[in-house]
Design a protein around this motif. Structure first.
Motif, PDB file in Angstrom:
ATOM      1  N   ILE B 118       0.860  -1.193   0.000  1.00  0.00           N
ATOM      2  CA  ILE B 118       0.000   0.000   0.000  1.00  0.00           C
ATOM      3  C   ILE B 118       0.890   1.235   0.000  1.00  0.00           C
ATOM      4  O   ILE B 118       1.857   1.308   0.771  1.00  0.00           O
ATOM      5  CB  ILE B 118      -0.905   0.000   1.250  1.00  0.00           C
ATOM      6  CG1 ILE B 118      -1.804  -1.248   1.234  1.00  0.00           C
ATOM      7  CG2 ILE B 118      -1.744   1.261   1.329  1.00  0.00           C
ATOM      8  CD1 ILE B 118      -2.653  -1.406   2.477  1.00  0.00           C
ATOM      9  N   ASP B 119       0.580   2.161  -0.896  1.00  0.00           N
ATOM     10  CA  ASP B 119       1.441   3.359  -0.973  1.00  0.00           C
ATOM     11  C   ASP B 119       0.922   4.417  -0.003  1.00  0.00           C
ATOM     12  O   ASP B 119      -0.132   4.234   0.628  1.00  0.00           O
ATOM     13  CB  ASP B 119       1.499   3.852  -2.428  1.00  0.00           C
ATOM     14  CG  ASP B 119       0.250   4.629  -2.815  1.00  0.00           C
ATOM     15  OD1 ASP B 119       0.196   5.145  -3.947  1.00  0.00           O
ATOM     16  OD2 ASP B 119      -0.678   4.721  -1.979  1.00  0.00           O
ATOM     17  N   PRO B 120       1.616   5.535   0.180  1.00  0.00           N
ATOM     18  CA  PRO B 120       1.232   6.512   1.207  1.00  0.00           C
ATOM     19  C   PRO B 120      -0.174   7.082   1.025  1.00  0.00           C
ATOM     20  O   PRO B 120      -0.755   7.609   1.951  1.00  0.00           O
ATOM     21  CB  PRO B 120       2.278   7.625   1.042  1.00  0.00           C
ATOM     22  CG  PRO B 120       3.421   6.994   0.361  1.00  0.00           C
ATOM     23  CD  PRO B 120       2.861   5.899  -0.476  1.00  0.00           C
ATOM     24  N   THR B 121      -0.727   6.963  -0.214  1.00  0.00           N
ATOM     25  CA  THR B 121      -2.090   7.508  -0.398  1.00  0.00           C
ATOM     26  C   THR B 121      -3.140   6.442  -0.084  1.00  0.00           C
ATOM     27  O   THR B 121      -4.331   6.671  -0.239  1.00  0.00           O
ATOM     28  CB  THR B 121      -2.287   7.935  -1.871  1.00  0.00           C
ATOM     29  OG1 THR B 121      -2.219   6.738  -2.683  1.00  0.00           O
ATOM     30  CG2 THR B 121      -1.211   8.908  -2.312  1.00  0.00           C
ATOM     31  N   GLY B 122      -2.692   5.256   0.303  1.00  0.00           N
ATOM     32  CA  GLY B 122      -3.653   4.192   0.621  1.00  0.00           C
ATOM     33  C   GLY B 122      -3.989   3.329  -0.573  1.00  0.00           C
ATOM     34  O   GLY B 122      -4.805   2.414  -0.501  1.00  0.00           O
ATOM     35  N   TYR B 165       6.097   2.766   2.244  1.00  0.00           N
ATOM     36  CA  TYR B 165       5.097   1.811   1.742  1.00  0.00           C
ATOM     37  C   TYR B 165       4.806   0.800   2.841  1.00  0.00           C
ATOM     38  O   TYR B 165       5.706   0.411   3.598  1.00  0.00           O
ATOM     39  CB  TYR B 165       5.625   1.088   0.497  1.00  0.00           C
ATOM     40  CG  TYR B 165       5.811   2.013  -0.669  1.00  0.00           C
ATOM     41  CD1 TYR B 165       6.968   2.789  -0.786  1.00  0.00           C
ATOM     42  CD2 TYR B 165       4.815   2.175  -1.629  1.00  0.00           C
ATOM     43  CE1 TYR B 165       7.135   3.670  -1.833  1.00  0.00           C
ATOM     44  CE2 TYR B 165       4.975   3.059  -2.695  1.00  0.00           C
ATOM     45  CZ  TYR B 165       6.128   3.809  -2.785  1.00  0.00           C
ATOM     46  OH  TYR B 165       6.277   4.685  -3.826  1.00  0.00           O
ATOM     47  N   TYR B 166       3.548   0.391   2.908  1.00  0.00           N
ATOM     48  CA  TYR B 166       3.121  -0.589   3.917  1.00  0.00           C
ATOM     49  C   TYR B 166       3.002  -1.942   3.211  1.00  0.00           C
ATOM     50  O   TYR B 166       2.328  -2.044   2.186  1.00  0.00           O
ATOM     51  CB  TYR B 166       1.746  -0.143   4.454  1.00  0.00           C
ATOM     52  CG  TYR B 166       1.121  -1.064   5.456  1.00  0.00           C
ATOM     53  CD1 TYR B 166       0.259  -2.086   5.039  1.00  0.00           C
ATOM     54  CD2 TYR B 166       1.391  -0.947   6.819  1.00  0.00           C
ATOM     55  CE1 TYR B 166      -0.328  -2.939   5.939  1.00  0.00           C
ATOM     56  CE2 TYR B 166       0.791  -1.795   7.746  1.00  0.00           C
ATOM     57  CZ  TYR B 166      -0.067  -2.790   7.298  1.00  0.00           C
ATOM     58  OH  TYR B 166      -0.651  -3.625   8.201  1.00  0.00           O
TER      59      TYR B 166
END
Lengths: 287, 186
Positions: B118-122, B165-166
């Motif tokens: 998942i990127d910083p914008t979700g 990134y998650y």
């Protein structure tokens, strides 16, 4: 077809039925380009006179330019997905490579893995990766100077004196910090390295880069030991990358292959720094 | 400063012609490598405090300062990293040292093949798991449990900036299933 093809809209690589790279299609043209691993057998001079020194830390000197193929058949496994396509090649027990093309790339990545170099036969070995093409480079090739200016090189020639080449291979090797290239009026082939290597073009259309070496004799230039690096008592294993660019050589106003090479050189030599953190949150909490 | 000075002094040693050309004795080469790794490890505390300050500054309404570890994995070149192999979820921060924004395909060594990024914008990013080459996973002294490399595209990494990134192991098996080689050509 019994050939294996990987790539994207910018570049496609074709591998023949023996598992070797055979053809590259890029920039609107298809060129015969093959890649293989070979190794020079190292000279072992008696270090008495200045001339016949061994190949060692300071010297590259193949024994009578003896060169051996790593193999004549490569076993391959092909992985294709939405982001990257890869050909995993195994040349022999101590040389393998992954050739990959990412979905949006304009070049191919060759991630080689060499070692431990066997020395049971008491012969030092100097391993090269060689790219052969049908580009008519007429003895001219280019190597970079510390990652910046490209210096023009001509086989068996020096710009500033009438050279007498005694070593037809080593006498044509030059330092490659980041790039080696050749071209003719239509096509250009360039290889970016991820570290300094020795390189040359000993035939028209051919580029070679030395990726690893294991030598058994000191070359009497001062270090007093052979370049025989070991790890856990075995020969060192080296892993690295070459990036292959193929394209039209003519300079076009909108985009030049050299400019693309330059940008990728920067981004591969200075990639992002990676930091890992344990996370206990869920993704929502994390966001 | 003591950490940075130690790295500066170490880099000073690395200007010796032997360090640059590799004409030093084997033991000296190992000493150079050890000095570099000690110096870089010392400076990872600097990086951690800077990134933590930046992440606090960027997340204004955060009550408690988020203390991320920002660990570096120095064996990524042989597809090995304890944090990404042993944890079901972790964050990966990419710092772009260049003065222009870049897109970079990132490869993370992982134990399995079903992960979500998942990127910083979700936004959930497309990912692909590729097996670690056999020659690498068979290397005797590579004590790593990573069987795959998780590939994703980190796009528009800001110049001299970072993105986090998650990454989490997902319970669902990807539609394409376990990565397997294309059928052999006869």
């Amino acid at each position: 077809s019994s050939y294996t093809v990987i790539g994207n809209n910018n570049i496609q690589l074709t591998f023949d039925t023996n598992g070797f790279l055979a053809e590259v299609t890029a920039d609107g043209m298809t060129r015969m380009i093959s890649q293989e691993f070979l190794y020079y057998e190292a000279a072992t001079g008696n270090n008495a006179e200045f001339l016949n020194r061994s190949s060692g830390a300071y010297i590259f000197r193949p024994d009578n330019n003896q060169i051996r193929f790593a193999t004549d058949e490569v076993t391959i496994e092909v992985y294709k997905g939405q982001l990257v396509q890869e050909v995993h090649q195994k040349f022999n027990d101590w040389i393998s490579q992954v050739v990959r093309v990412y979905k949006q790339s304009n070049h191919a990545e060759f991630e080689w893995l060499v070692g431990p170099i066997p020395i049971k036969d008491n012969i030092g070995k100097e391993v090269i990766s060689r790219f052969k093409s049908d580009i008519k480079s007429d003895g001219i090739f280019f190597t970079d100077s510390n990652g910046r200016e490209m210096l023009k090189r001509k086989r068996n020639h020096r710009e500033t004196w009438n050279v007498k080449i005694h070593e037809s291979v080593a006498g044509n090797y030059y330092p490659v910090t980041t790039k080696i290239a050749l071209e003719d009026t239509t096509a250009r082939m360039a290889i970016l390295t991820d570290r300094a290597q020795g390189g040359s073009s000993l035939e028209d259309g051919v580029l070679e880069l030395m990726v690893h070496r294991r030598l058994l004799h000191d070359d009497a230039f001062g270090v007093g030991e052979a370049l025989n690096e070991t790890e856990y008592g075995e020969g060192l294993i080296a892993r690295g990358k070459h990036h292959l660019f193929v394209g039209q050589s003519l300079q076009r106003p909108d985009v030049s292959l050299k400019a693309i090479e330059r940008l990728v050189q920067l981004e591969t030599l200075l990639p992002s720094w990676k930091f890992f953190s344990n996370v206990s949150y869920s993704s929502d909490q994390w966001l | 400063d003591p950490h940075l000075n130690f790295l500066r002094e170490t880099m000073g040693i690395m200007q010796h012609h032997d360090a640059v050309t590799g004409t030093e004795k084997q033991k000296v080469a190992l000493d150079y490598a050890k000095r570099m790794s000690v110096a870089l490890r010392a400076c990872s505390t600097n990086i951690r405090s800077v990134l933590n300050q930046l992440s606090i500054a960027s997340d204004r309404n955060s009550q408690e300062p988020s203390k991320f570890e920002f660990k570096t994995c120095t064996l990524l070149n042989i597809s090995s990293c304890a944090t990404s192999e042993l944890n079901k979820r972790f964050a990966l921060t990419l710092y772009n040292p260049l003065a222009h924004s870049v897109n970079e395909y990132v490869r993370v060594p992982v134990k399995d093949y079903n992960y979500v990024v998942i990127d910083p914008t979700g936004k959930v990013l497309p990912v692909q798991a590729v097996p670690v080459p056999k020659a690498v996973s068979n290397m005797k002294h590579r004590n790593s449990s990573a069987q795959y490399e998780l590939v994703f595209l980190a796009s528009s990494l800001p110049p001299v900036g970072y993105k986090t990134y998650y990454i989490e192991k997902s319970e669902t098996i990807p539609a394409i299933g376990k990565p397997s080689p294309s059928p052999k050509k006869t």
